[in-house]
Design a protein around this motif. Structure first.
Motif, PDB file in Angstrom:
ATOM      1  N   THR A  13       0.838  -1.205   0.000  1.00 39.50           N
ATOM      2  CA  THR A  13       0.000   0.000   0.000  1.00 39.50           C
ATOM      3  C   THR A  13       0.869   1.250   0.000  1.00 39.50           C
ATOM      4  N   ALA A  14       1.905   1.239   0.830  1.00 40.14           N
ATOM      5  CA  ALA A  14       2.807   2.391   0.905  1.00 40.14           C
ATOM      6  C   ALA A  14       3.496   2.636  -0.429  1.00 40.14           C
ATOM      7  N   GLU A  72      -4.212   6.940  -5.637  1.00 41.62           N
ATOM      8  CA  GLU A  72      -5.216   7.177  -4.591  1.00 41.62           C
ATOM      9  C   GLU A  72      -5.667   5.802  -4.114  1.00 41.62           C
ATOM     10  N   VAL A  73      -5.196   5.396  -2.940  1.00 38.28           N
ATOM     11  CA  VAL A  73      -5.344   4.008  -2.509  1.00 38.28           C
ATOM     12  C   VAL A  73      -6.389   3.872  -1.411  1.00 38.28           C
ATOM     13  N   THR A  74      -7.198   2.828  -1.525  1.00 38.36           N
ATOM     14  CA  THR A  74      -8.087   2.402  -0.458  1.00 38.36           C
ATOM     15  C   THR A  74      -7.567   1.073   0.070  1.00 38.36           C
ATOM     16  N   ALA A 109      -0.747   8.871   3.190  1.00 35.80           N
ATOM     17  CA  ALA A 109      -2.180   8.859   3.489  1.00 35.80           C
ATOM     18  C   ALA A 109      -2.914   7.927   2.539  1.00 35.80           C
ATOM     19  N   ALA A 110      -3.810   7.121   3.089  1.00 40.31           N
ATOM     20  CA  ALA A 110      -4.665   6.250   2.276  1.00 40.31           C
ATOM     21  C   ALA A 110      -6.005   6.133   2.975  1.00 40.31           C
ATOM     22  N   ALA A 111      -7.062   5.957   2.199  1.00 39.77           N
ATOM     23  CA  ALA A 111      -8.360   5.629   2.791  1.00 39.77           C
ATOM     24  C   ALA A 111      -8.291   4.202   3.317  1.00 39.77           C
ATOM     25  N   THR A 112      -8.907   3.949   4.472  1.00 47.59           N
ATOM     26  CA  THR A 112      -8.840   2.613   5.065  1.00 47.59           C
ATOM     27  C   THR A 112     -10.224   2.149   5.473  1.00 47.59           C
TER      28      THR A 112
END
Length: 447
Positions: free
Chosen positions: A266-267, A275-277, A299-302
């Motif tokens: 993810t990183a 733009e990662v979830t 920063a990522a949506a989780t």
């Protein structure tokens, strides 16, 4: 005459580390608890907090050495014991393993290894009667252990027979032996850096692999190494760093990572501009991901949820499925896996992998890219899983991986030009600086 005061056994230097090592070994070998569960998080061994950094490192090395050499230790001890290892006192078994491992492979004086193992047995009510046996066997081990090792092929003993049979069938006997030899060595520390690999390799006394990973033999707590607190790098095996790169340029694209924690891939995607979830069903693992991202300044949506039940109401440019698997490619870093996994586990895991792949297809935009990967050496969890998906989903097609996408290392690609790394890849004159985790990855595109 003043009374004599004797220090209790817990105050003997090094005994606490060995007692905790014995508890953790018992957890793996008799209670089927993973090393990670016993070393980190809320369920970790409570005694770890009382150990100095030096004793904690000793304990970890002890446990890892024993699990990495368990087959060879069993051979040596069986030859030195007339009636086999005592089965009615787990602490006696642990004491023998701990003492023998120190005598045969660690820089511990033989007399200290014997003495501390005897003390370990004496401090346990059920095992105390075996103190004399432990003393005698370990003294014999110091004299006769190495010749007993020399009469066998240790690497072959240290892999469960069912795994060796599978690797021989799929990769051939010569490669299976190379895999077994590679996982017998303590691995390096691999780091994915945000930028300037050469500079960080110099600062961390390591080297830059062809793929850009920084590899070092530095030991101790990673939190104390240069660059950790500043969020300049994260720990990630060199093979694990390859799948996220298969998406190509992700700048401004939406990508969902369905099994995200602890967050290394993810990183990579976030650092590359996506733009990662990030999805994971484990609250504890997701907390770890968020903590890592806070340190890294990313920063990522989780979402903490079961990926199979997640309904985002949209489709994505990319989907990464780093699926739960038997993890047999990670035995060099997680030697407990060899003794915790059973062949029957693979069937249940492949069914889950197929459901995750079907979910991934449903989340993918037309023209989008799906990267599927597992840290397993078993073909059912890699090549066969992708073949089944392609047969069931006519809209999906394979996009072969080019050698230049893996730093020109064409040996990392299989006949279908999917990624297939093996622990024996990237050999080095110093075995600790060679090798990779065993990974499979395929890149698929939705038409």
């Amino acid at each position: 005459m003043p009374s004599l005061r004797f220090a209790p056994p817990t105050e003997v230097p090094g005994l606490a580390a060995r007692r905790i090592a014995a508890d953790i070994l018992d957890g793996v070998l008799h209670k089927r608890r993973t090393l990670d569960d016993q070393l980190e998080g809320g369920a970790a061994h409570p005694g770890l907090k009382t150990l100095s950094d030096r004793d904690r490192a000793l304990m970890r090395r002890l446990v890892a050495t024993i699990l990495r050499r368990l087959g060879t230790l069993g051979h040596v001890l069986s030859r030195l014991l007339d009636r086999g290892i005592p089965t009615d006192a787990p602490r006696a078994q642990s004491a023998l393993l701990i003492g023998a491992a120190q005598i045969l492979w660690m820089d511990v004086p033989d007399h200290a290894a014997v003495d501390l193992s005897v003390r370990l047995v004496q401090s346990d009510r059920r095992a105390a009667k075996y103190a004399g046996l432990v003393n005698a066997v370990l003294r014999r081990c110091a004299r006769e252990g190495q010749p007993l090792i020399d009469e066998v092929e240790p690497a072959m003993l240290d892999v469960p027979p069912w795994l060796m049979a599978r690797w021989t069938a799929h990769y051939g006997e010569a490669t299976a032996r190379q895999i077994a030899a590679a996982i017998s060595h303590e691995p390096s520390l691999d780091l994915t850096v945000k930028s300037d690999s050469a500079q960080w390799a110099t600062r961390l006394h390591g080297e830059v692999l062809p793929t850009g990973t920084v590899r070092t033999l530095l030991q101790g707590s990673v939190t104390m190494l240069p660059g950790f607190a500043e969020g300049q790098w994260w720990v990630q095996d060199a093979a694990a760093a390859l799948p996220a790169r298969l998406f190509g340029d992700v700048t401004g694209k939406t990508v969902v990572d369905l099994c995200a924690a602890p967050g290394g891939k993810t990183a990579q995607l976030v650092a590359a501009g996506a733009e990662v979830t990030a999805i994971d069903r484990s609250p504890g693992r997701m907390t770890r991901l968020r903590d890592n991202f806070a340190r890294l300044g990313l920063a990522a949506a989780t979402a903490v949820t079961d990926a199979l039940e997640w309904q985002p109401g949209q489709q994505f440019d990319g989907v990464l499925v780093d699926a739960p698997c038997a993890s047999t490619g990670t035995i060099r870093r997680h030697p407990d896996v060899a003794w915790l996994r059973k062949e029957l586990d693979i069937g249940a895991l492949t069914a889950l992998q197929q459901r995750l792949l079907q979910k991934a297809v449903s989340l993918l935009k037309p023209g989008g890219t799906l990267v599927y990967c597992t840290c397993s050496l078993e073909p059912e969890e890699g090549e066969h899983a992708v073949a089944s998906l392609l047969a069931a989903e006519p809209a999906m097609r394979r996009m072969p991986i080019e050698a230049d996408e893996v730093a020109g290392l064409s040996e990392l690609l299989n006949a279908d030009r999917d990624l297939r790394t093996l622990p024996c890849h990237l050999p080095h004159a110093d075995p600790r600086l060679g090798g990779l985790d065993g990974f499979y990855a395929a890149r698929l595109v939705k038409s």
